[in-house]
Design an enzyme around this catalytic site. Structure first.
Site, PDB file in Angstrom:
ATOM      1  N   CYS A  97      45.886  21.978  43.244  1.00 48.56           N
ATOM      2  CA  CYS A  97      46.976  22.285  44.217  1.00 48.56           C
ATOM      3  C   CYS A  97      46.693  21.458  45.245  1.00 48.56           C
ATOM      4  O   CYS A  97      46.572  20.522  45.948  1.00 48.56           O
ATOM      5  CB  CYS A  97      47.286  23.899  44.064  1.00 48.56           C
ATOM      6  SG  CYS A  97      49.511  23.873  45.266  1.00 48.56           S
ATOM      7  N   HIS A 133      49.486  24.757  39.415  1.00 53.32           N
ATOM      8  CA  HIS A 133      48.437  25.651  39.020  1.00 53.32           C
ATOM      9  C   HIS A 133      47.800  26.171  37.331  1.00 53.32           C
ATOM     10  O   HIS A 133      48.688  26.894  36.681  1.00 53.32           O
ATOM     11  CB  HIS A 133      49.006  27.021  39.639  1.00 53.32           C
ATOM     12  CG  HIS A 133      49.064  26.671  40.643  1.00 53.32           C
ATOM     13  ND1 HIS A 133      47.700  27.287  41.856  1.00 53.32           N
ATOM     14  CD2 HIS A 133      49.815  26.682  42.375  1.00 53.32           C
ATOM     15  CE1 HIS A 133      47.998  27.591  42.859  1.00 53.32           C
ATOM     16  NE2 HIS A 133      48.878  26.805  42.989  1.00 53.32           N
ATOM     17  N   GLU A 188      46.173  28.042  36.103  1.00 54.40           N
ATOM     18  CA  GLU A 188      45.219  29.061  36.266  1.00 54.40           C
ATOM     19  C   GLU A 188      46.549  30.422  35.556  1.00 54.40           C
ATOM     20  O   GLU A 188      46.472  31.491  35.573  1.00 54.40           O
ATOM     21  CB  GLU A 188      44.268  29.621  36.812  1.00 54.40           C
ATOM     22  CG  GLU A 188      45.200  29.878  38.106  1.00 54.40           C
ATOM     23  CD  GLU A 188      45.511  28.609  39.138  1.00 54.40           C
ATOM     24  OE1 GLU A 188      44.873  28.791  40.387  1.00 54.40           O
ATOM     25  OE2 GLU A 188      44.759  28.087  38.400  1.00 54.40           O
ATOM     26  N   SER A 203      31.080  58.938  38.729  1.00 54.33           N
ATOM     27  CA  SER A 203      32.637  59.239  39.141  1.00 54.33           C
ATOM     28  C   SER A 203      32.784  59.700  37.819  1.00 54.33           C
ATOM     29  O   SER A 203      34.401  60.482  37.768  1.00 54.33           O
ATOM     30  CB  SER A 203      33.402  58.128  39.672  1.00 54.33           C
ATOM     31  OG  SER A 203      33.080  57.588  38.909  1.00 54.33           O
ATOM     32  N   GLY A 204      32.625  59.493  36.555  1.00 56.38           N
ATOM     33  CA  GLY A 204      33.144  59.413  35.310  1.00 56.38           C
ATOM     34  C   GLY A 204      33.867  58.877  35.133  1.00 56.38           C
ATOM     35  O   GLY A 204      34.398  58.265  33.863  1.00 56.38           O
ATOM     36  N   VAL A 242      34.321  54.205  34.567  1.00 51.94           N
ATOM     37  CA  VAL A 242      33.812  53.363  33.415  1.00 51.94           C
ATOM     38  C   VAL A 242      32.906  52.251  33.761  1.00 51.94           C
ATOM     39  O   VAL A 242      31.854  52.822  34.151  1.00 51.94           O
ATOM     40  CB  VAL A 242      34.690  52.069  33.265  1.00 51.94           C
ATOM     41  CG1 VAL A 242      34.182  51.214  32.712  1.00 51.94           C
ATOM     42  CG2 VAL A 242      36.228  52.963  32.087  1.00 51.94           C
ATOM     43  N   ASP A 243      33.379  52.675  35.670  1.00 50.13           N
ATOM     44  CA  ASP A 243      31.909  51.309  36.042  1.00 50.13           C
ATOM     45  C   ASP A 243      30.950  51.870  36.594  1.00 50.13           C
ATOM     46  O   ASP A 243      30.583  51.160  36.489  1.00 50.13           O
ATOM     47  CB  ASP A 243      33.130  50.410  38.069  1.00 50.13           C
ATOM     48  CG  ASP A 243      34.153  50.353  37.504  1.00 50.13           C
ATOM     49  OD1 ASP A 243      34.497  49.788  37.113  1.00 50.13           O
ATOM     50  OD2 ASP A 243      34.958  50.835  39.009  1.00 50.13           O
TER      51      ASP A 243
END
Length: 510
Positions: free
Chosen positions: A78, A168, A170, A222-223, A225-226
């Site tokens: 684009c 685009h 994507e 934190s409990g 996932v990350d």
């Protein structure tokens, strides 16, 4: 080492989607500001993103094409395609109308970029200018009924090929866009498909070992996932020299402090629970502005870590579960985008903490984090937990926070979550939670008039958190959730359901 595709960001809302699509093709890529091309030896190809600007504007975002032409295969998308035409002697003109939406690309000339494509293919347009003449040394390889859809440099004209797309590829509305990107990175640029969960783990652990040496690391869990996956990577690299802390800031879900500590048993993460709920709730008294709340919560996390670090004099690093969307949303480091919201785990550490920062997930999207976690053997009950914001209920209790408002939000959230789990919907959605609104409304319960709070239920489906659709929960389930919240949580007499998408809304309300 993975060879790198550089995506130069000119501010398009779709730039992160380009990165997502290339990662899905097992190709490693990174996004850089349009004016900060990296000085790296591992660059394999370059993509120029779209932009909200026009190449014809006085303030158009400019880039020295000599930096990349004749050095790498290039794909202009684009704005990137228009910039290449404009700067190399082609012609770009303002369109009579903005071309936005679906179009059919046809007139496709056989080319490696279009391998395995149908003779006509739906693509997604989003631009206000059109390429009316391609530069010398280039040829048109596809059109729509209205415009040039794609063009490329003639074979042998440059040392490396240049491809340009007016649409685009994507976005999912470009039906075969992913095939086009596959052909560019794999067939044309020769990028290896070696960006896999196993390679992510191997490379990250090796880098952590080299960076951390014999040092010790403290990390807040934190409990979620990350932080869990980040801690697992660091633990694999340095073992017992990792010390984890889980802070009760008074803004967790109901019973979450005890449940999270139990869920980490047997993982060897040296986890310590720290009760600091009064510290956080007292400091938030009288503060209602969302960014101000985030900053107070972020500062207090640092204060608690500082206190804990004094008990661990050998610790030299603070680990964090920062991921790519956190970075993108927090600071304008990827081109001329604007800050949407701050994240307490982005932007470095204050000098007083006297610790270095280690962020093993900083360049990963959420779905990649889960893949890495699975590769590491992180238990499914942790990997499948819904994302929960770092500031916790501090940004789900809208406006000023009080202990009673937190309690109401916790109770409503618990009922909501239990219903999702019992009905089988919990694992079908990306994230869900209850938001306590700063409004009260009239109701009637029995023969009494009530004037109580309203709760909004938020439930969304997403892949990486960058975009999200509201979840189409069954009416019967919503009715049951609403009934239980109103009947069981004294202080709430109204429940509404949020049907906003991201964008334009964000997942969290604050």
């Amino acid at each position: 080492m993975n060879e790198l595709v550089v995506i130069l960001d000119f501010g398009s809302q779709y730039t992160q989607l380009i990165a997502r699509r290339l990662r899905e093709l097992n190709v490693y890529c990174e996004i850089y500001p349009f004016n900060k091309f990296p000085n790296r030896s591992d660059v394999k190809a370059v993509v120029l993103s779209g932009s909200p600007f026009s190449v014809l504007d006085d303030n158009a975002l400019d880039f020295d094409l000599d930096t990349i032409i004749n050095k790498y295969p290039v794909l202009g998308v684009c704005y990137g395609a228009q910039l290449i035409s404009h700067k190399l002697g082609g012609q770009v003109l303002k369109s009579d109308k903005r071309e936005y939406g679906k179009a059919i690309m046809n007139g496709i000339i056989p080319d490696p970029l279009f391998n395995n494509l149908e003779s006509s293919s739906q693509v997604w347009m989003s631009h206000g200018d059109s390429i009316t003449k391609v530069p010398d040394g280039f040829e048109i390889i596809a059109k729509t009924s209205e415009i040039v859809a794609a063009y490329k440099s003639n074979d042998g004209y440059y040392n490396y090929p240049i491809y340009c797309l007016q649409f685009h590829p994507e976005v999912t509305h470009s039906i075969q866009g992913k095939d086009i990107l596959y052909n560019f990175v794999h067939e044309i640029a020769g990028c290896p498909a070696n960006w896999t969960p196993a390679s992510m783990v191997t490379e990250t652990v090796a880098r952590l070992k080299e960076t951390l040496g014999e040092d010790e690391v403290m990390m807040g869990l934190s409990g979620g996932v990350d932080s869990t996956v980040a801690a697992s990577l660091i633990h694999r690299a340095i073992g017992s020299r990792l010390h984890c802390i889980f802070i009760d800031n008074g803004l967790l879900r109901k019973d979450e402090f005890e449940e999270v500590l139990k869920s980490y048993e047997g993982m060897g993460l040296n986890i310590k629970g720290v009760k600091a709920n009064d510290l956080f709730l007292d400091a938030l008294t009288g503060i209602s502005e969302p960014e101000a709340k985030r900053k107070v919560i972020g500062k207090l996390f640092i204060d608690v870590f500082e206190d804990e670090s004094h008990q661990m004099p050998a610790v030299k690093w603070l680990g964090q579960g920062t991921i790519y969307p956190d970075v993108i949303e927090s600071v304008s480091v990827h081109g001329p985008s604007v800050t949407i919201k701050s994240h307490h785990n982005v932007g470095g550490l204050p000098d007083k903490l006297k610790l270095n920062l280690v962020e093993p997930l900083r360049m990963l999207f959420k779905d990649e984090v889960r893949k890495v976690g699975k590769e590491l053997g992180v238990p499914a009950h942790l990997l499948n937990r819904h994302p929960f914001p770092g500031p916790g209920l501090g940004i789900r209790v809208l406006g000023e926070i009080t202990r009673e408002k937190v309690r109401l939000c916790q109770e409503a959230d618990k009922i909501f979550t239990n219903h999702l789990q019992n009905s089988g919907w919990y694992d079908k959605v990306w994230q869900a939670g209850a938001i306590l609104l700063p409004v009260q409304s009239v109701g009637v319960m029995g023969d009494e008039r009530t004037y109580e709070f309203t709760v909004a239920l938020r439930c969304v489906n997403s892949i990486d958190g960058m975009t999200a659709e509201w979840s189409h929960l069954p009416y019967e389930l919503l009715a049951s959730i609403s009934s239980d919240i109103i009947n069981q949580v004294k202080g709430i007499n109204r429940v509404v359901y949020d049907i906003s998408t991201k964008p334009p809304a964000t997942i969290e309300w604050e």
